[in-house]
Motif scaffolding. Structure first.
Motif, PDB file in Angstrom:
ATOM      1  N   GLY A  44       0.580  -1.819  -0.094  1.00 33.91           N
ATOM      2  CA  GLY A  44      -0.424   0.184   0.440  1.00 33.91           C
ATOM      3  C   GLY A  44       0.657   0.856  -0.194  1.00 33.91           C
ATOM      4  O   GLY A  44       2.416   1.286   0.086  1.00 33.91           O
ATOM      5  N   PRO A  45       0.399   1.927  -0.084  1.00 30.76           N
ATOM      6  CA  PRO A  45       1.244   3.856  -0.313  1.00 30.76           C
ATOM      7  C   PRO A  45       1.607   4.494   1.465  1.00 30.76           C
ATOM      8  O   PRO A  45       0.791   3.898   2.183  1.00 30.76           O
ATOM      9  CB  PRO A  45       0.376   4.247  -0.828  1.00 30.76           C
ATOM     10  CG  PRO A  45      -1.843   4.100  -0.329  1.00 30.76           C
ATOM     11  CD  PRO A  45      -1.538   2.598  -0.407  1.00 30.76           C
ATOM     12  N   GLU A  46       2.497   5.228   1.539  1.00 32.46           N
ATOM     13  CA  GLU A  46       2.474   5.391   2.155  1.00 32.46           C
ATOM     14  C   GLU A  46       2.121   6.674   3.152  1.00 32.46           C
ATOM     15  O   GLU A  46       1.936   6.833   3.600  1.00 32.46           O
ATOM     16  CB  GLU A  46       4.082   5.853   2.366  1.00 32.46           C
ATOM     17  CG  GLU A  46       5.605   6.812   3.349  1.00 32.46           C
ATOM     18  CD  GLU A  46       6.838   7.237   3.515  1.00 32.46           C
ATOM     19  OE1 GLU A  46       6.646   7.758   3.474  1.00 32.46           O
ATOM     20  OE2 GLU A  46       7.071   5.847   2.972  1.00 32.46           O
ATOM     21  N   GLU A  47       1.240   8.101   1.670  1.00 29.27           N
ATOM     22  CA  GLU A  47       0.570   8.740   2.345  1.00 29.27           C
ATOM     23  C   GLU A  47      -1.356   8.085   2.383  1.00 29.27           C
ATOM     24  O   GLU A  47      -1.242   7.650   1.327  1.00 29.27           O
ATOM     25  CB  GLU A  47       0.308   9.513   0.545  1.00 29.27           C
ATOM     26  CG  GLU A  47       1.428  10.149   0.824  1.00 29.27           C
ATOM     27  CD  GLU A  47       2.529   8.875  -0.925  1.00 29.27           C
ATOM     28  OE1 GLU A  47       1.605   7.671  -0.940  1.00 29.27           O
ATOM     29  OE2 GLU A  47       3.464   8.888  -0.996  1.00 29.27           O
ATOM     30  N   ALA A  48      -0.879   8.444   3.705  1.00 37.68           N
ATOM     31  CA  ALA A  48      -2.343   8.268   4.455  1.00 37.68           C
ATOM     32  C   ALA A  48      -1.811   9.046   6.345  1.00 37.68           C
ATOM     33  O   ALA A  48      -1.025   9.378   6.415  1.00 37.68           O
ATOM     34  CB  ALA A  48      -2.252   6.818   5.129  1.00 37.68           C
ATOM     35  N   SER A  49      -3.584   9.248   6.502  1.00 31.61           N
ATOM     36  CA  SER A  49      -3.353  10.093   7.420  1.00 31.61           C
ATOM     37  C   SER A  49      -3.773   8.942   8.327  1.00 31.61           C
ATOM     38  O   SER A  49      -5.126   8.561   8.687  1.00 31.61           O
ATOM     39  CB  SER A  49      -4.519  11.013   7.513  1.00 31.61           C
ATOM     40  OG  SER A  49      -3.878  11.802   6.534  1.00 31.61           O
ATOM     41  N   VAL A  50      -3.602   9.403  10.152  1.00 30.61           N
ATOM     42  CA  VAL A  50      -4.074   8.367  11.212  1.00 30.61           C
ATOM     43  C   VAL A  50      -4.685   8.882  12.146  1.00 30.61           C
ATOM     44  O   VAL A  50      -3.898  10.162  12.527  1.00 30.61           O
ATOM     45  CB  VAL A  50      -2.392   7.424  11.602  1.00 30.61           C
ATOM     46  CG1 VAL A  50      -3.186   6.571  12.901  1.00 30.61           C
ATOM     47  CG2 VAL A  50      -2.518   6.228  10.111  1.00 30.61           C
ATOM     48  N   HIS A  51      -5.885   9.178  12.448  1.00 30.81           N
ATOM     49  CA  HIS A  51      -6.591   9.656  13.375  1.00 30.81           C
ATOM     50  C   HIS A  51      -6.481   9.416  14.666  1.00 30.81           C
ATOM     51  O   HIS A  51      -6.850  10.066  15.667  1.00 30.81           O
ATOM     52  CB  HIS A  51      -8.072   9.816  12.982  1.00 30.81           C
ATOM     53  CG  HIS A  51      -8.377  10.522  11.594  1.00 30.81           C
ATOM     54  ND1 HIS A  51      -7.800  12.226  11.387  1.00 30.81           N
ATOM     55  CD2 HIS A  51      -8.338  11.130  10.304  1.00 30.81           C
ATOM     56  CE1 HIS A  51      -8.780  12.849  11.252  1.00 30.81           C
ATOM     57  NE2 HIS A  51      -8.390  11.707  10.046  1.00 30.81           N
ATOM     58  N   TRP A  52      -6.300   8.014  14.455  1.00 30.89           N
ATOM     59  CA  TRP A  52      -5.960   6.762  16.313  1.00 30.89           C
ATOM     60  C   TRP A  52      -5.998   5.627  16.065  1.00 30.89           C
ATOM     61  O   TRP A  52      -5.478   5.486  14.433  1.00 30.89           O
ATOM     62  CB  TRP A  52      -7.980   7.251  16.908  1.00 30.89           C
ATOM     63  CG  TRP A  52      -8.701   6.512  15.597  1.00 30.89           C
ATOM     64  CD1 TRP A  52      -9.277   6.798  15.117  1.00 30.89           C
ATOM     65  CD2 TRP A  52      -9.966   7.871  16.350  1.00 30.89           C
ATOM     66  NE1 TRP A  52     -10.061   6.974  13.818  1.00 30.89           N
ATOM     67  CE2 TRP A  52     -10.636   7.773  14.779  1.00 30.89           C
ATOM     68  CE3 TRP A  52     -10.273   9.379  16.858  1.00 30.89           C
ATOM     69  CZ2 TRP A  52     -12.000   8.766  14.455  1.00 30.89           C
ATOM     70  CZ3 TRP A  52     -11.942   9.740  16.938  1.00 30.89           C
ATOM     71  CH2 TRP A  52     -12.567   9.797  15.083  1.00 30.89           C
ATOM     72  N   VAL A  53      -5.431   4.660  17.186  1.00 30.09           N
ATOM     73  CA  VAL A  53      -5.149   3.660  16.797  1.00 30.09           C
ATOM     74  C   VAL A  53      -6.404   2.430  17.650  1.00 30.09           C
ATOM     75  O   VAL A  53      -6.768   3.259  18.548  1.00 30.09           O
ATOM     76  CB  VAL A  53      -3.730   3.657  17.382  1.00 30.09           C
ATOM     77  CG1 VAL A  53      -3.509   1.946  17.076  1.00 30.09           C
ATOM     78  CG2 VAL A  53      -3.097   4.473  17.261  1.00 30.09           C
ATOM     79  N   HIS A  54      -6.442   1.896  16.636  1.00 30.70           N
ATOM     80  CA  HIS A  54      -7.643   0.401  17.846  1.00 30.70           C
ATOM     81  C   HIS A  54      -6.638  -0.322  17.552  1.00 30.70           C
ATOM     82  O   HIS A  54      -6.151  -0.896  16.413  1.00 30.70           O
ATOM     83  CB  HIS A  54      -8.824   0.785  17.451  1.00 30.70           C
ATOM     84  CG  HIS A  54     -10.045  -0.074  17.612  1.00 30.70           C
ATOM     85  ND1 HIS A  54     -10.142  -0.728  18.829  1.00 30.70           N
ATOM     86  CD2 HIS A  54     -10.047  -1.181  16.723  1.00 30.70           C
ATOM     87  CE1 HIS A  54     -11.429  -1.081  19.052  1.00 30.70           C
ATOM     88  NE2 HIS A  54     -11.184  -1.892  18.007  1.00 30.70           N
ATOM     89  N   THR A  55      -7.062  -2.146  18.564  1.00 32.24           N
ATOM     90  CA  THR A  55      -6.251  -3.034  18.739  1.00 32.24           C
ATOM     91  C   THR A  55      -7.162  -3.795  18.788  1.00 32.24           C
ATOM     92  O   THR A  55      -8.555  -4.246  19.530  1.00 32.24           O
ATOM     93  CB  THR A  55      -5.869  -2.891  19.961  1.00 32.24           C
ATOM     94  OG1 THR A  55      -4.834  -2.381  19.578  1.00 32.24           O
ATOM     95  CG2 THR A  55      -5.129  -4.371  19.241  1.00 32.24           C
ATOM     96  N   SER A  56      -7.413  -5.314  17.605  1.00 30.39           N
ATOM     97  CA  SER A  56      -8.749  -5.821  17.403  1.00 30.39           C
ATOM     98  C   SER A  56      -8.613  -6.522  17.395  1.00 30.39           C
ATOM     99  O   SER A  56      -7.761  -7.351  16.236  1.00 30.39           O
ATOM    100  CB  SER A  56     -10.082  -5.097  16.278  1.00 30.39           C
ATOM    101  OG  SER A  56     -11.221  -6.097  16.401  1.00 30.39           O
ATOM    102  N   GLU A  57      -8.584  -8.135  17.483  1.00 27.39           N
ATOM    103  CA  GLU A  57      -8.997  -9.525  17.072  1.00 27.39           C
ATOM    104  C   GLU A  57      -9.661 -10.259  16.954  1.00 27.39           C
ATOM    105  O   GLU A  57      -9.924 -12.098  16.639  1.00 27.39           O
ATOM    106  CB  GLU A  57      -7.935 -10.604  18.496  1.00 27.39           C
ATOM    107  CG  GLU A  57      -6.340 -10.173  18.803  1.00 27.39           C
ATOM    108  CD  GLU A  57      -6.267  -9.910  17.713  1.00 27.39           C
ATOM    109  OE1 GLU A  57      -5.870 -10.685  16.940  1.00 27.39           O
ATOM    110  OE2 GLU A  57      -4.599  -8.909  17.490  1.00 27.39           O
TER     111      GLU A  57
END
Length: 500
Positions: A44-57
């Motif tokens: 995938g591309p390196e150009e992305a904007s992260v608004h928050w982090v979420h962990t899920s299994e």
């Protein structure tokens, strides 16, 4: 030229998109640049904007995503990588982080292939990097970006104010704005003629597009106060000036950030004041109206001198507590009518750590509140002068809702059945009903109910773990002796929380 006209209030890009958090997003490139994390981009591309982090299994995390997340997983239930990635992309996640321990020794090739096919950035998280370290890095990068944004806005406000005090203020303000945005700023007359301009020259295509965009905004009834678009490879924006002359400010730059819109809003207010005829007469009329109010005149009688309605009341909390911060907020929202004291509907703060400033503002017709860096806003409905007292209450409630849901701005919503209750009686009942709950439990219950009982979204809004949310809600049910799975109980508690 691609163009979108907008009212002053910010609108989400899609009907289902959640409100963005009150902090700038983090670029994926900045996160990859953290050598201590050891993250590696596999697809995938390196150009992305992260608004928050979420962990899920979860095998399908779609119902638990808000959009814009860096989703972290160790692949515990990864059985169909292609379907998994499709659902993650459909939910609007910004990127996927895959931990290569303890379930997998390497990132599955099928997952890499699926992310490449769907254009989803895939990060390899090495064994020595816990997911919490990635989340902490994102929050720190957000805090740094927020600090840079606030400092940039503050410096721009000072620069524009200095320019407005110069002998030839209009060109000076345009020059300061163009310099701060790194582009061109132009003032257009009602007929599309370029009244004044500053900054670097732009291509004819961009110049024509900017003039056309400026023609979209204006003081006409129902017309947008701002509009944005693209032309000639540049990002364009236009803003209507006050003063009744039909002037519009147009800006063209290579980028458009949240701070750019705020800085342009400050310039709009200054240029409106600098180009408006009879400014002294307007100020005198306003001051005379305020004197009449102090002497007992009816608000509706004095409002004719203040300007045409309808009006919007805004309650704000934030800033550093100084009068300068309140004045800067008023400038950004485009109104001189500001009260930086504690609203009379609220009790003074108890002794202890200093609380952020409480500010009330009155916005005239044609001005709509937008989110402002460093502030949380509650906005009333549009009202006539005789309804300003009710609007003040609406704004106070909206501010409480904005703080409970961790959003930068909340607008008044029709009260419905809740508005039929007597406020004093409702407040008394509310205090009795909610008395067993501590403040953390009350705020968690408010956020949980406002987010329709979602554990994950409440955890994100409150910045706590989802298990903490579950424990607090279970404690609320025990202390209140109520079944919180009952819709009638939830409705009663929601009314009580809004009546306290």
């Amino acid at each position: 030229m691609t163009m979108s006209a907008a009212e002053p209030a910010s609108a989400p890009s899609a009907p289902s998109a959640p409100a963005a958090p009150p902090a700038p997003p983090v670029s994926l490139a900045a996160l990859l640049g953290r050598r201590d994390l050891g993250l590696r981009l596999l697809a995938g591309p390196e150009e992305a904007s992260v608004h928050w982090v979420h962990t899920s299994e979860m095998a399908d995390p779609y119902p638990y995503l808000l959009g814009g997340e860096l989703l972290m997983t160790a692949g515990v239930q990864l059985s169909d990588p292609a379907h998994y990635v499709e659902r993650v992309v459909e939910a609007g996640a910004a990127a996927l982080g895959f931990g290569v321990t303890p379930v997998y020794d390497t990132v599955p090739a099928a997952l890499v292939e699926a992310c490449e096919r769907f254009g989803l950035p895939l990060l390899e998280v090495p064994p020595h990097t816990p997911f919490t370290a990635v989340a902490r890095a994102v929050w720190r990068l957000m805090a740094e970006a927020r600090h840079r944004e606030l400092r940039r806005v503050t410096e721009a406000q000072q620069s524009l104010a200095t320019a407005a005090a110069r002998p030839d203020p209009v060109p000076a303000v345009l020059g300061a704005l163009a310099s701060r945005l790194g582009g061109r700023a132009a003032l257009f007359a009602a007929d599309g003629t370029e009244y004044a301009a500053a900054g670097r020259a732009v291509a004819p295509e961009a110049s024509r597009a900017l003039r056309d965009l400026a023609g979209v905004v204006g003081p006409r009834p129902g017309g947008p106060a701002s509009a944005s678009g693209d032309g000639g490879g540049l990002r364009l924006a236009a803003y209507a000036l006050g003063g009744g002359e039909g002037l519009a400010l147009g800006v063209a730059a290579e980028r458009r950030e949240t701070a750019d819109h705020t800085i342009a809003g400050v310039a709009v207010v200054l240029l409106s004041l600098l180009t408006a005829p009879h400014r002294g007469a307007d100020v005198s009329a306003r001051d005379a109206a305020l004197v009449r109010l102090l002497l007992g005149a009816a608000p509706a009688d004095a409002a004719t001198a203040l300007g045409p309605g309808p009006w919007t009341v805004v309650h704000a909390r934030g800033g550093d507590g100084s009068p300068l911060a309140a004045a800067a907020l008023a400038t950004a929202l485009g109104t001189p009518l500001v009260d930086a004291g504690t609203p009379p509907t609220e009790a003074p703060a108890a002794p202890g750590p200093a609380r952020r400033a409480d500010v009330r503002l009155l916005l005239p017709a044609g001005r709509e509140a937008e989110p402002q860096p460093g502030w949380v806003l509650g906005v009333s409905a549009l009202v006539e002068a005789r309804e300003l007292a009710a609007a003040d209450t609406q704004a106070a409630r909206a501010l409480r809702r904005a703080e409970a849901t961790r959003t930068p701005l909340a607008r008044h919503r029709p009260a419905g059945f809740g508005g039929l209750m007597d406020p004093v009686e409702a407040a008394t009942y509310s205090r009795t009903l909610l008395a067993p709950l501590s403040e953390p439990l009350t705020e968690t219950l408010r956020a949980w109910l406002s987010l329709h009982g979602s554990w994950d979204r409440t955890a994100v809004a409150m910045d706590i773990h989802r298990n903490t949310v579950r424990q607090r809600i279970a404690r609320c049910a025990t202390l209140l002796d109520m079944d919180l799975d009952d819709a009638d109980v939830r409705m009663e508690l929601w009314f009580a929380l809004n009546a306290e």
